[in-house]
Structure formats: structure tokens, C-alpha cells
Design a protein around this motif. Structure first.
Motif, PDB file in Angstrom:
ATOM      1  N   LYS A   4       0.823  -1.220   0.000  1.00  0.00           N
ATOM      2  CA  LYS A   4       0.000   0.000   0.000  1.00  0.00           C
ATOM      3  C   LYS A   4       0.854   1.267   0.000  1.00  0.00           C
ATOM      4  O   LYS A   4       0.331   2.367  -0.151  1.00  0.00           O
ATOM      5  N   GLY A   5       2.160   1.120   0.249  1.00  0.00           N
ATOM      6  CA  GLY A   5       3.050   2.276   0.261  1.00  0.00           C
ATOM      7  C   GLY A   5       3.025   3.071   1.549  1.00  0.00           C
ATOM      8  O   GLY A   5       3.420   4.236   1.564  1.00  0.00           O
ATOM      9  N   VAL A   6       2.552   2.453   2.626  1.00  0.00           N
ATOM     10  CA  VAL A   6       2.466   3.170   3.897  1.00  0.00           C
ATOM     11  C   VAL A   6       3.404   2.613   4.966  1.00  0.00           C
ATOM     12  O   VAL A   6       3.383   3.065   6.111  1.00  0.00           O
ATOM     13  N   LEU A   7       4.248   1.679   4.583  1.00  0.00           N
ATOM     14  CA  LEU A   7       5.128   1.043   5.557  1.00  0.00           C
ATOM     15  C   LEU A   7       6.070   2.050   6.218  1.00  0.00           C
ATOM     16  O   LEU A   7       6.298   1.995   7.421  1.00  0.00           O
ATOM     17  N   ASN A   8       6.585   2.989   5.438  1.00  0.00           N
ATOM     18  CA  ASN A   8       7.532   3.967   5.987  1.00  0.00           C
ATOM     19  C   ASN A   8       6.878   4.951   6.951  1.00  0.00           C
ATOM     20  O   ASN A   8       7.574   5.646   7.692  1.00  0.00           O
ATOM     21  N   ASN A   9       5.566   5.035   6.931  1.00  0.00           N
ATOM     22  CA  ASN A   9       4.841   5.935   7.836  1.00  0.00           C
ATOM     23  C   ASN A   9       4.075   5.160   8.905  1.00  0.00           C
ATOM     24  O   ASN A   9       3.111   5.673   9.474  1.00  0.00           O
ATOM     25  N   THR A  10       4.494   3.932   9.163  1.00  0.00           N
ATOM     26  CA  THR A  10       3.764   3.059  10.077  1.00  0.00           C
ATOM     27  C   THR A  10       4.699   2.535  11.161  1.00  0.00           C
ATOM     28  O   THR A  10       5.840   2.189  10.886  1.00  0.00           O
ATOM     29  N   ILE A  11       4.193   2.484  12.363  1.00  0.00           N
ATOM     30  CA  ILE A  11       4.908   1.859  13.469  1.00  0.00           C
ATOM     31  C   ILE A  11       4.129   0.612  13.867  1.00  0.00           C
ATOM     32  O   ILE A  11       2.942   0.687  14.183  1.00  0.00           O
ATOM     33  N   LEU A  12       4.784  -0.521  13.815  1.00  0.00           N
ATOM     34  CA  LEU A  12       4.163  -1.780  14.233  1.00  0.00           C
ATOM     35  C   LEU A  12       4.576  -2.060  15.666  1.00  0.00           C
ATOM     36  O   LEU A  12       5.753  -2.095  15.991  1.00  0.00           O
ATOM     37  N   ILE A  13       3.599  -2.284  16.528  1.00  0.00           N
ATOM     38  CA  ILE A  13       3.859  -2.578  17.925  1.00  0.00           C
ATOM     39  C   ILE A  13       3.154  -3.888  18.274  1.00  0.00           C
ATOM     40  O   ILE A  13       1.954  -4.033  18.067  1.00  0.00           O
TER      41      ILE A  13
END
Length: 66
Positions: free
Chosen positions: A52-61
Motif C-alpha cells: 500500500k506504500g504506507v510502511l515507511n509511515n507506520t509503526i508496528l507494535i
């Protein structure tokens, strides 16, 4: 052969008896399968976010209750 805790018994498990080699093997196998399953699911989330192209703006916790 009965399984012995390397540093002594962390809790009283006398109610369930000793674990034999087969039970220890099955328990470790099930635990490893569970970890692998969770790892695969995290990979799917990661891949979907990347697609989706949102990985760089996502924090996985991820947390656990134990």
C-alpha cells in the motif's frame, strides 16, 4: 527420562506430574509452531503495508501478556 528445570522448579507443578521426553518434545514443537504462525501473520501485515506504500509511515507494535 523426566524433564528437570535447569534452575530449579519455578512453580509447583506437582499436580500434573513429571514431563517425559515425548511430552517435552510435543510441547516444544507446538510452541515453535505457534511462533512460526505468528511470524507468518506479521509478515503478511508487513507485506500489505509495503504494498500500500504506507510502511515507511507506520509503526508496528506487538505485545504479549506473558
Amino acid at each position: 527420562m523426566n524433564y528437570q528445570y535447569p534452575r530449579g522448579t519455578p512453580a509447583d507443578f506437582s499436580w500434573c506430574g513429571a514431563f517425559n521426553e515425548t511430552e517435552v518434545y510435543k510441547t516444544k514443537r507446538a510452541y515453535t509452531a505457534n511462533i512460526n504462525f505468528v511470524d507468518e501473520q506479521i509478515g503478511k501485515i508487513y507485506d500489505a503495508l509495503e504494498k500500500k506504500g504506507v510502511l515507511n509511515n507506520t509503526i508496528l507494535i506487538f505485545t504479549a501478556d506473558h
